[in-house]
Every structure is written in C-alpha cells, then in structure tokens.
Design an enzyme around this catalytic site. Structure first.
Site, short mmCIF file in Angstrom:
data_model
loop_
_atom_site.label_atom_id
_atom_site.label_comp_id
_atom_site.label_asym_id
_atom_site.label_seq_id
_atom_site.Cartn_x
_atom_site.Cartn_y
_atom_site.Cartn_z
N HIS A 31 -18.79 -46.04 59.02
CA HIS A 31 -19.21 -45.75 57.64
C HIS A 31 -18.73 -44.34 57.28
CE1 HIS A 31 -21.48 -46.07 53.98
NE2 HIS A 31 -21.87 -44.82 54.18
N ASN A 86 -8.24 -48.04 59.85
CA ASN A 86 -9.11 -47.96 61.04
C ASN A 86 -8.69 -48.98 62.09
OD1 ASN A 86 -11.31 -45.90 60.89
ND2 ASN A 86 -11.49 -46.82 58.85
N ASN A 128 -20.05 -50.64 63.24
CA ASN A 128 -19.49 -50.40 61.91
C ASN A 128 -19.08 -48.93 61.81
OD1 ASN A 128 -18.90 -50.84 59.12
ND2 ASN A 128 -20.87 -49.92 58.58
N GLY A 167 -6.77 -51.29 56.32
CA GLY A 167 -6.74 -51.43 57.77
C GLY A 167 -6.29 -50.20 58.54
N ASP A 199 -26.28 -50.23 57.22
CA ASP A 199 -26.01 -48.88 57.75
C ASP A 199 -27.23 -48.29 58.45
OD1 ASP A 199 -23.42 -49.03 56.67
OD2 ASP A 199 -24.11 -48.22 54.76
C1 GAR Z 1 -12.98 -46.66 55.49
O1 GAR Z 1 -13.18 -45.40 54.92
C2 GAR Z 1 -14.29 -47.18 56.07
O2 GAR Z 1 -15.07 -46.18 56.66
C3 GAR Z 1 -14.96 -47.71 54.83
O3 GAR Z 1 -13.92 -48.31 54.10
C4 GAR Z 1 -12.67 -47.69 54.40
C5 GAR Z 1 -11.69 -48.75 54.87
O4 GAR Z 1 -10.43 -48.24 55.15
N1 GAR Z 1 -16.03 -48.61 55.14
C6 GAR Z 1 -17.15 -48.74 54.41
O5 GAR Z 1 -17.33 -48.13 53.38
C7 GAR Z 1 -18.19 -49.70 54.97
N2 GAR Z 1 -19.45 -49.50 54.32
P1 GAR Z 1 -9.37 -49.00 56.07
O6 GAR Z 1 -9.28 -50.45 55.61
O7 GAR Z 1 -8.08 -48.27 55.85
O8 GAR Z 1 -9.81 -48.90 57.50
#
Ligand code: GAR
Length: 410
Positions: free
Chosen positions: A101, A14, A99, A12, A142
């Site tokens: 990515h 982000n 989203n 989490g 995506d």
């Molecule tokens: C982040 O790097 C996000 O961009 C990626 O997962 C991670 C989650 O981190 N998402 C994907 O790969 C979606 N296809 P977080 O839980 O610390 O935000």
C-alpha cells in the site's frame, strides 16, 4: 521452494520489482508461478509474458479462485491489485496474502484509498512524510499485520504523479521483494540469523532432507581491515586472503584456514584452531582434546569466542570457547536439520563490548537446493557488514561435493 501468485490491475511496476528480485537472488525462497490480472489491458500482463510467467485474466472472485487452484500458491502478492477481497474469498484461501500500500499505514489507507488517490490525499493534508507499507491481508481493508514500512519525504512542489513515482522508487520496489522473501522464509521455517545486523562469524553444520552432509561458514566485519578479506578455495580446504595490506594491523586473527579436512573429518572454525584440531586428529586426539588446549580470542574488550565444528562419519560436533567457559555440543545426523552457532549474541553493546553468543546452537532447516540455501543465507546477512560466505554440500558417499562461494569484495 514456495509458490507465489501475483495479482495485478495496472502497470505492474511492483510485479517487475519482484521479477527483478527473482533474477538477482533477492527473492530466492519462493518462485512466481503465475500472474493474475483483474483487467485484460493491464501492462503487467506484458511484463509477465516477457518474463515467461503464466498469466491469466480473472474479472471476478470465482474466476480468481479457479486460476489460483491451478497452482495452489503458498503466497499471494497483491501488487497494485485494485480490488478488496471478500470475507468469503479470504476464508476459502489458505495461502498467506500480502499487499503493498502506497502510504504509511494507518494513515491514508482503507476503503477508497488506492493508487493516485492516496498521493492526492497525502498532498492535500500537508504531511511532510509519507511512504509505503507491506502488510498481511485480512478482512479489514489495509488492516492486517504490518510486515515492512519505509518513509519517503514529501516535497513542496510535488504533484500526485511525482510523489507516486518517488514512493515507488524509494519504498515500494525496495521493501516489497524483501518482505515477500522474508515471509517465504518464515513460512518455510528458514530464518537464520535475522534480525541481527552483526552476528559476526557463523558456522552451520547439518544434513539436507535427502541425506547430504553440509556446512556453511560466513564472516562479517566492522573494521576496514576485517572487511578487506576474501575466501579462496585451496584444494578441498578454504583459505582467507587479504585484499589490502594494512601495516598497522595484526593479521593473525583474521588470516587462517576456516576449513580443513582430515581423513573424512571436515573441520570448520573461525580461527587458527582449525590447525589445532587437524593436528590433534592426525595424532589420534579428538576435537574436544584439541580445543581444551585453546581459549577465546585475545581481542580485548570483546574477547571474541572461538567457534568450531567437525563433521565425522557418525554425526557432527560444535564448540564455543568463551570467557564463561568451554562448551561442546554433539549431534546425530537428522535429515533436513542443521545447527547454527555464531560469535556475537545480539546487536546491543554494553560499554562498547560485543556480547558473546549465548545458549545452545540454534536448530535450522536445511534445504536440498544449495543455490536457494546459499543465496538465502547470503541475502540475510547484513549488507554493510557481510564479507564472505562459503557453503558446501557433500554427495551422500562424501566422495564429491558442490559448493558456493560469495565474496562481497569481488
Ligand atoms: C502502487 O503504488 C501500489 O502500491 C498501489 O497501486 C500502485 C500500482 O502500481 N496499490 C494500492 O493502492 C492498493 N491499495 P504498479 O501496477 O505499477 O505496481
């Protein structure tokens, strides 16, 4: 204010970037109303709890729809959400879905590319640049419209974990909150000056949905002298003060009273024509007759336009004096609507000359919440060039008002 639901599956970070952006005003046009996790052990749930945001666990799409129905969000953010939403779900969902990515789409994306796997694939391929992408979600994984991207260097000694961290810090946490804010504004019909870096000085006059008359005035600057300025309140007027004296610089074009009030008429301008209009009204003249005695600024080669506005008891007027002539616009009060005029038209200069504002003042939506309006406008102004912003919302009887003042230099 739009409602945002954030969907998560893991750490989490982000989500945290969105919460921080909400606290520091970068995200001000929407509010996170709920966090929904696909896993009950996601640390993201802890972050939601710490921020006082309602959180839920939904392990399938039916549960997810049920949770979303509690808030009916306008925007859903997939912030590290590790599931691909089905076509049926997307058809049922009316919210805009974004989203983040962790690569530069269209590279290293689609089915099977998520989390660390993306960075492993990036390192294996030997590319020297990667990054992150914020995009709208459609039925192609995506594959929706790209809203924002930022590149990040790959280093020779990177591990997937190290690269993931750098992509998050330098790209994801920066572009996600801004893209969500921009999307909220777009949905809300509230994009003001974007995507210009240098609209110069700008005036908005208008009325809020509940009938409060309002105005906003901002200044931006490119030279150090013009950036060394702050707005100051002086009674119900606004003045400009220099924060640094420069003996080589003639201050006459940058030191003036942008706001003066004469018997219920509120005058807002980008120069000393404020005084000309004030004196004219006092002597029984008009906004127009005053400005007919003035012209554009003598700052060759730009010849910056003089922009002015007046709010009267029956409506508001705006004017621009430029080399092409003197222009006047007159509007009746219409709840929720305002008009914006600024000095320069676009960022591309010909022969190093800043192009004067062209066309009519732009209609803009005005919200009732001065905080979100003022923060939104201030955030939209280019970080390097903005100097000051003042926003005033009058009470319906024009007797009192609320205001907000921002000075970059303080
Ligand atoms: C982040 O790097 C996000 O961009 C990626 O997962 C991670 C989650 O981190 N998402 C994907 O790969 C979606 N296809 P977080 O839980 O610390 O935000």
């Amino acid at each position: 204010m739009l409602k945002i639901s954030v969907l998560v599956s893991g750490g989490g970070t982000n989500l945290q970037a969105l919460i921080d952006a909400q606290n520091n005003g970068v995200l001000s046009s929407g509010r996170i109303v709920q966090v929904i996790s696909s896993r009950s052990d996601a640390y993201a749930l802890e972050r939601a709890k710490n921020a006082g945001i309602d959180s839920y666990v939904a392990v399938n799409e039916n549960e997810l729809l049920e949770c979303l129905n509690r808030y009916e969000p306008d925007v859903i953010v997939l912030a590290g959400y590790m599931h691909i939403l089905s076509k049926t779900f997307l058809e049922k969902c009316t919210a805009k879905i974004v989203n983040i990515h962790p690569s530069l789409i269209p590279s290293f994306c689609g089915k099977g590319y998520y989390g660390l796997k993306v960075h492993e694939a990036v390192l294996k391929s030997g590319v020297k640049v990667t990054g992150a992408t914020v995009h709208l979600v459609n039925e192609i994984p995506d594959g929706g419209e790209i809203l924002s991207q930022k590149a990040v260097e790959v280093h020779d000694d990177d591990t997937p974990e190290r690269l993931q961290r750098r992509v998050m810090e330098q790209a994801e946490w920066v572009i996600l909150p801004r893209a969500v804010e921009d999307l909220c504004r777009k949905i809300d019909g509230r994009i003001f000056v974007k995507p210009m870096k240098y609209p110069g000085r700008g005036i908005i006059t208008g009325v809020t949905p509940s009938g409060k008359k309002m105005f906003a005035y901002f200044i931006m600057g490119r030279s150090t002298s013009s950036r060394a300025r702050v707005f100051e309140r002086s009674g119900d007027e606004l003045i400009i003060r220099l924060t640094r004296q420069d003996p080589k610089f003639d201050p006459s074009l940058i030191l003036y009273a942008p706001v003066r009030v004469f018997e219920g008429n509120v005058i807002v301008t980008n120069g000393d024509q404020t005084d000309t209009i004030y004196e004219s009204l006092k002597a029984g003249g008009t906004f127009e007759s005053a400005l007919r005695t003035r012209e554009y600024e003598p700052d060759a080669p730009h010849y910056t336009p003089r922009i002015s506005a007046v709010i009267t008891s029956s409506g508001y007027k705006q004017s621009i004096l430029k080399r092409a002539g003197r222009y006047f616009y007159e509007y009746e009060f219409k709840n929720g609507i305002g008009h914006l005029i600024h000095t320069y038209d676009h960022d591309v200069m010909r022969d190093d000359v800043l192009p004067s504002f062209m066309g009519e003042p732009r209609e803009v939506k005005i919200s009732d919440d001065i905080e979100s309006f003022a923060n939104g406008l201030w955030n939209e102004l280019d970080e390097d060039n903005k100097v000051s912003l003042y926003v005033r919302y009058y009470e319906p009887d024009m007797k009192g008002y609320h205001d907000k003042l921002f000075n970059k230099g303080e």
